[in-house]
Design a protein around this motif. Structure first.
Motif, mmCIF file in Angstrom:
data_model
loop_
_atom_site.group_PDB
_atom_site.id
_atom_site.type_symbol
_atom_site.label_atom_id
_atom_site.label_comp_id
_atom_site.label_asym_id
_atom_site.label_seq_id
_atom_site.Cartn_x
_atom_site.Cartn_y
_atom_site.Cartn_z
ATOM 1 N N ASP A 54 5.668 1.262 -1.366
ATOM 2 C CA ASP A 54 6.757 0.284 -1.492
ATOM 3 C C ASP A 54 8.110 0.967 -1.664
ATOM 4 O O ASP A 54 9.115 0.493 -1.162
ATOM 5 C CB ASP A 54 6.500 -0.651 -2.676
ATOM 6 C CG ASP A 54 5.273 -1.509 -2.471
ATOM 7 O OD1 ASP A 54 4.916 -1.759 -1.299
ATOM 8 O OD2 ASP A 54 4.662 -1.916 -3.473
ATOM 9 N N GLU A 55 8.130 2.078 -2.390
ATOM 10 C CA GLU A 55 9.384 2.788 -2.661
ATOM 11 C C GLU A 55 9.931 3.479 -1.417
ATOM 12 O O GLU A 55 11.120 3.413 -1.138
ATOM 13 C CB GLU A 55 9.164 3.829 -3.764
ATOM 14 C CG GLU A 55 8.759 3.235 -5.084
ATOM 15 C CD GLU A 55 8.300 4.291 -6.063
ATOM 16 O OE1 GLU A 55 8.431 5.490 -5.766
ATOM 17 O OE2 GLU A 55 7.792 3.913 -7.128
ATOM 18 N N ALA A 56 9.067 4.170 -0.708
ATOM 19 C CA ALA A 56 9.487 4.918 0.476
ATOM 20 C C ALA A 56 8.424 4.761 1.562
ATOM 21 O O ALA A 56 7.516 5.576 1.661
ATOM 22 C CB ALA A 56 9.673 6.387 0.131
ATOM 23 N N PRO A 57 8.516 3.696 2.340
ATOM 24 C CA PRO A 57 7.494 3.464 3.374
ATOM 25 C C PRO A 57 7.429 4.617 4.379
ATOM 26 O O PRO A 57 8.447 5.180 4.757
ATOM 27 C CB PRO A 57 7.958 2.187 4.067
ATOM 28 C CG PRO A 57 9.040 1.620 3.236
ATOM 29 C CD PRO A 57 9.551 2.697 2.345
ATOM 30 N N LEU B 5 -4.164 10.314 -1.413
ATOM 31 C CA LEU B 5 -4.193 8.990 -0.800
ATOM 32 C C LEU B 5 -3.749 7.924 -1.795
ATOM 33 O O LEU B 5 -2.926 7.070 -1.477
ATOM 34 C CB LEU B 5 -5.594 8.674 -0.274
ATOM 35 C CG LEU B 5 -5.766 7.308 0.370
ATOM 36 C CD1 LEU B 5 -4.902 7.206 1.611
ATOM 37 C CD2 LEU B 5 -7.218 7.065 0.705
ATOM 38 N N GLY B 6 -4.258 7.994 -3.007
ATOM 39 C CA GLY B 6 -3.868 7.034 -4.040
ATOM 40 C C GLY B 6 -2.381 7.096 -4.335
ATOM 41 O O GLY B 6 -1.719 6.062 -4.472
ATOM 42 N N TYR B 7 -1.853 8.304 -4.411
ATOM 43 C CA TYR B 7 -0.420 8.476 -4.673
ATOM 44 C C TYR B 7 0.418 7.867 -3.556
ATOM 45 O O TYR B 7 1.391 7.161 -3.812
ATOM 46 C CB TYR B 7 -0.108 9.967 -4.823
ATOM 47 C CG TYR B 7 1.372 10.251 -4.953
ATOM 48 C CD1 TYR B 7 2.026 10.070 -6.164
ATOM 49 C CD2 TYR B 7 2.121 10.674 -3.859
ATOM 50 C CE1 TYR B 7 3.378 10.317 -6.291
ATOM 51 C CE2 TYR B 7 3.472 10.927 -3.973
ATOM 52 C CZ TYR B 7 4.098 10.745 -5.181
ATOM 53 O OH TYR B 7 5.437 10.984 -5.291
ATOM 54 N N LEU B 8 0.036 8.138 -2.310
ATOM 55 C CA LEU B 8 0.792 7.591 -1.185
ATOM 56 C C LEU B 8 0.745 6.070 -1.152
ATOM 57 O O LEU B 8 1.755 5.413 -0.884
ATOM 58 C CB LEU B 8 0.266 8.150 0.141
ATOM 59 C CG LEU B 8 0.724 9.542 0.507
ATOM 60 C CD1 LEU B 8 0.070 9.991 1.800
ATOM 61 C CD2 LEU B 8 2.228 9.598 0.653
ATOM 62 N N ALA C 71 2.225 9.870 6.988
ATOM 63 C CA ALA C 71 1.309 9.859 5.850
ATOM 64 C C ALA C 71 0.120 10.775 6.110
ATOM 65 O O ALA C 71 -0.275 11.555 5.234
ATOM 66 C CB ALA C 71 0.833 8.434 5.572
ATOM 67 N N LEU C 72 -0.446 10.712 7.303
ATOM 68 C CA LEU C 72 -1.571 11.584 7.639
ATOM 69 C C LEU C 72 -1.156 13.048 7.648
ATOM 70 O O LEU C 72 -1.913 13.919 7.211
ATOM 71 C CB LEU C 72 -2.173 11.195 8.987
ATOM 72 C CG LEU C 72 -2.988 9.907 8.995
ATOM 73 C CD1 LEU C 72 -3.396 9.555 10.418
ATOM 74 C CD2 LEU C 72 -4.202 10.019 8.098
#
Length: 75
Positions: A31-34, A23-26, A40-41
């Protein structure tokens, strides 16, 4: 930040350790790759499932007491 910390704590209490770590990484790389919420889930749940499967395999190898696993680093 308080919401993130509470979410992280909740995920740990639910024993979703890999989910919490990714989660922290995502969030850091949003910003780089929305990504959409569903993407994401999907990524988070896939990482959690892979982690759990690997834990199961490691436990089975440990319980089986395979000699190969025991001495694999020596060879």
């Amino acid at each position: 930040m308080a919401n993130y910390q509470a979410l992280y704590t909740n995920l740990r209490q639910l024993k979703l350790d890999r989910f919490a770590e990714h989660l922290g990484y995502l969030l850091d790389h949003q910003d780089e790759a929305p990504k959409s919420l569903s993407d994401a889930l999907f990524e988070l749940t896939t990482a959690e499932l892979k982690y759990r499967e690997q834990k199961k395999i490691n436990l089975r190898i440990k319980l089986a007491r395979f000699l190969y696993e025991k001495y694999r680093y020596i060879l």
